[in-house]
Design a protein around this motif. Structure first.
Motif, PDB file in Angstrom:
ATOM      1  N   ARG A   1       0.984  -1.096   0.091  1.00 49.81           N
ATOM      2  CA  ARG A   1       0.034   0.077  -0.100  1.00 49.81           C
ATOM      3  C   ARG A   1       0.888   1.120  -0.128  1.00 49.81           C
ATOM      4  N   VAL A   2       0.257   2.352  -0.583  1.00 50.71           N
ATOM      5  CA  VAL A   2       0.946   3.435  -0.826  1.00 50.71           C
ATOM      6  C   VAL A   2      -0.073   4.631  -0.751  1.00 50.71           C
ATOM      7  N   LEU A   3       0.450   5.618   0.195  1.00 57.64           N
ATOM      8  CA  LEU A   3      -0.395   6.726   0.379  1.00 57.64           C
ATOM      9  C   LEU A   3      -0.184   8.156  -0.568  1.00 57.64           C
ATOM     10  N   VAL A   4      -0.810   8.536  -1.411  1.00 61.89           N
ATOM     11  CA  VAL A   4      -0.501   9.586  -2.309  1.00 61.89           C
ATOM     12  C   VAL A   4      -1.404  11.047  -1.679  1.00 61.89           C
ATOM     13  N   LEU A   5      -0.529  11.922  -1.338  1.00 58.78           N
ATOM     14  CA  LEU A   5      -1.468  13.178  -1.576  1.00 58.78           C
ATOM     15  C   LEU A   5      -1.665  14.066  -2.608  1.00 58.78           C
ATOM     16  N   LEU A   6      -2.785  13.782  -3.117  1.00 55.30           N
ATOM     17  CA  LEU A   6      -3.451  14.478  -4.222  1.00 55.30           C
ATOM     18  C   LEU A   6      -3.610  15.738  -4.331  1.00 55.30           C
ATOM     19  N   SER A   7      -3.153  16.493  -4.992  1.00 57.80           N
ATOM     20  CA  SER A   7      -3.270  17.879  -5.253  1.00 57.80           C
ATOM     21  C   SER A   7      -4.476  18.172  -6.164  1.00 57.80           C
TER      22      SER A   7
ATOM     23  N   PRO B   1     -10.802  28.073  -8.313  1.00 58.15           N
ATOM     24  CA  PRO B   1     -11.646  27.949  -9.660  1.00 58.15           C
ATOM     25  C   PRO B   1     -11.006  26.611 -10.445  1.00 58.15           C
ATOM     26  N   ASN B   2      -9.973  26.072 -10.130  1.00 61.43           N
ATOM     27  CA  ASN B   2      -9.528  24.973 -10.577  1.00 61.43           C
ATOM     28  C   ASN B   2     -10.217  23.597 -10.404  1.00 61.43           C
ATOM     29  N   GLY B   3     -10.842  23.662  -9.407  1.00 59.47           N
ATOM     30  CA  GLY B   3     -11.569  22.423  -8.795  1.00 59.47           C
ATOM     31  C   GLY B   3     -10.511  21.518  -8.410  1.00 59.47           C
ATOM     32  N   GLU B   4      -9.609  21.770  -7.634  1.00 56.83           N
ATOM     33  CA  GLU B   4      -8.664  20.668  -7.150  1.00 56.83           C
ATOM     34  C   GLU B   4      -9.433  19.466  -6.388  1.00 56.83           C
ATOM     35  N   ARG B   5     -10.433  19.981  -5.553  1.00 59.15           N
ATOM     36  CA  ARG B   5     -11.034  18.612  -4.949  1.00 59.15           C
ATOM     37  C   ARG B   5     -11.742  17.805  -5.968  1.00 59.15           C
ATOM     38  N   SER B   6     -12.502  18.318  -6.732  1.00 58.77           N
ATOM     39  CA  SER B   6     -13.234  17.427  -7.710  1.00 58.77           C
ATOM     40  C   SER B   6     -12.175  16.692  -8.550  1.00 58.77           C
TER      41      SER B   6
ATOM     42  N   SER C   1      -9.101  15.685  -7.847  1.00 57.50           N
ATOM     43  CA  SER C   1      -8.622  14.659  -6.903  1.00 57.50           C
ATOM     44  C   SER C   1      -9.654  13.500  -6.783  1.00 57.50           C
ATOM     45  N   ILE C   2     -10.762  13.627  -6.529  1.00 63.30           N
ATOM     46  CA  ILE C   2     -11.860  12.783  -6.679  1.00 63.30           C
ATOM     47  C   ILE C   2     -11.912  11.884  -7.720  1.00 63.30           C
ATOM     48  N   SER C   3     -11.836  12.793  -8.822  1.00 61.16           N
ATOM     49  CA  SER C   3     -11.984  11.783 -10.163  1.00 61.16           C
ATOM     50  C   SER C   3     -10.628  11.061 -10.422  1.00 61.16           C
ATOM     51  N   VAL C   4      -9.559  11.583 -10.107  1.00 56.26           N
ATOM     52  CA  VAL C   4      -8.313  10.828 -10.055  1.00 56.26           C
ATOM     53  C   VAL C   4      -8.443   9.426  -9.425  1.00 56.26           C
ATOM     54  N   ALA C   5      -8.855   9.610  -7.930  1.00 50.07           N
ATOM     55  CA  ALA C   5      -8.916   8.538  -7.266  1.00 50.07           C
ATOM     56  C   ALA C   5      -9.960   7.302  -7.694  1.00 50.07           C
ATOM     57  N   ARG C   6     -11.080   7.809  -8.429  1.00 49.09           N
ATOM     58  CA  ARG C   6     -12.012   6.996  -9.100  1.00 49.09           C
ATOM     59  C   ARG C   6     -11.438   6.010 -10.316  1.00 49.09           C
ATOM     60  N   SER C   7     -10.634   6.915 -10.921  1.00 47.85           N
ATOM     61  CA  SER C   7      -9.969   6.424 -12.412  1.00 47.85           C
ATOM     62  C   SER C   7      -9.051   5.397 -11.682  1.00 47.85           C
ATOM     63  N   LEU C   8      -8.458   5.549 -10.667  1.00 50.34           N
ATOM     64  CA  LEU C   8      -7.586   4.716 -10.081  1.00 50.34           C
ATOM     65  C   LEU C   8      -8.025   3.472  -9.415  1.00 50.34           C
ATOM     66  N   ASN C   9      -9.283   3.591  -9.292  1.00 51.35           N
ATOM     67  CA  ASN C   9     -10.220   2.760  -8.249  1.00 51.35           C
ATOM     68  C   ASN C   9      -9.688   2.565  -6.815  1.00 51.35           C
TER      69      ASN C   9
ATOM     70  N   ILE D   1     -10.283   7.517  -1.270  1.00 51.53           N
ATOM     71  CA  ILE D   1      -9.751   8.780  -0.808  1.00 51.53           C
ATOM     72  C   ILE D   1     -10.299   9.230   0.340  1.00 51.53           C
ATOM     73  N   CYS D   2      -9.127   9.879   0.990  1.00 50.35           N
ATOM     74  CA  CYS D   2      -9.802  10.376   2.427  1.00 50.35           C
ATOM     75  C   CYS D   2      -9.707  12.071   2.322  1.00 50.35           C
ATOM     76  N   ILE D   3     -10.704  12.630   2.474  1.00 57.24           N
ATOM     77  CA  ILE D   3     -10.876  14.252   2.136  1.00 57.24           C
ATOM     78  C   ILE D   3     -10.731  14.751   3.412  1.00 57.24           C
ATOM     79  N   LEU D   4      -9.726  15.638   3.800  1.00 55.75           N
ATOM     80  CA  LEU D   4      -9.419  16.133   5.231  1.00 55.75           C
ATOM     81  C   LEU D   4      -9.974  17.552   5.109  1.00 55.75           C
ATOM     82  N   GLU D   5     -10.874  18.244   5.808  1.00 58.04           N
ATOM     83  CA  GLU D   5     -11.292  19.671   5.512  1.00 58.04           C
ATOM     84  C   GLU D   5     -10.576  20.382   6.749  1.00 58.04           C
TER      85      GLU D   5
END
Length: 92
Positions: free
Chosen positions: A12-18, A49-54, A56-64, A67-71
């Protein structure tokens, strides 16, 4: 690509997605290497305006991948104050 001087954990590896190109490329590269990729995203509520959150979610879905989102609970003014104090050497 030859791995020089290190071996990746194949479990397992943890990737910090931006949501940007660098973290996305790394995440896909790790998956291609056979690693189980887990993702984390820090939402600082900057209203980007770049939609980093959305993105990152799309990338995680593509990777199957999970994703943990910390606010962040820190407001921009608080962050600026903390950075100023650290720079001045007065601490938080």
């Amino acid at each position: 690509m030859e791995k020089v001087g290190y071996q990746l954990n194949k479990e397992r590896v943890l990737v910090l997605l931006s949501g940007g190109m660098d973290s996305t490329t790394l995440a896909f590269w790790l998956k291609d290497q056979g690693d189980l990729v887990e993702c984390i995203y820090f939402d600082f509520s900057q209203g980007s305006p770049n939609g980093e959150r959305s993105s990152s979610i799309s990338v995680a879905r593509s990777l199957n991948a999970n994703i943990c989102i910390l606010e962040s609970v820190l407001q921009r003014e608080s962050m600026e104050s903390i950075l100023k104090n650290l720079k001045d050497g007065t601490g938080i």
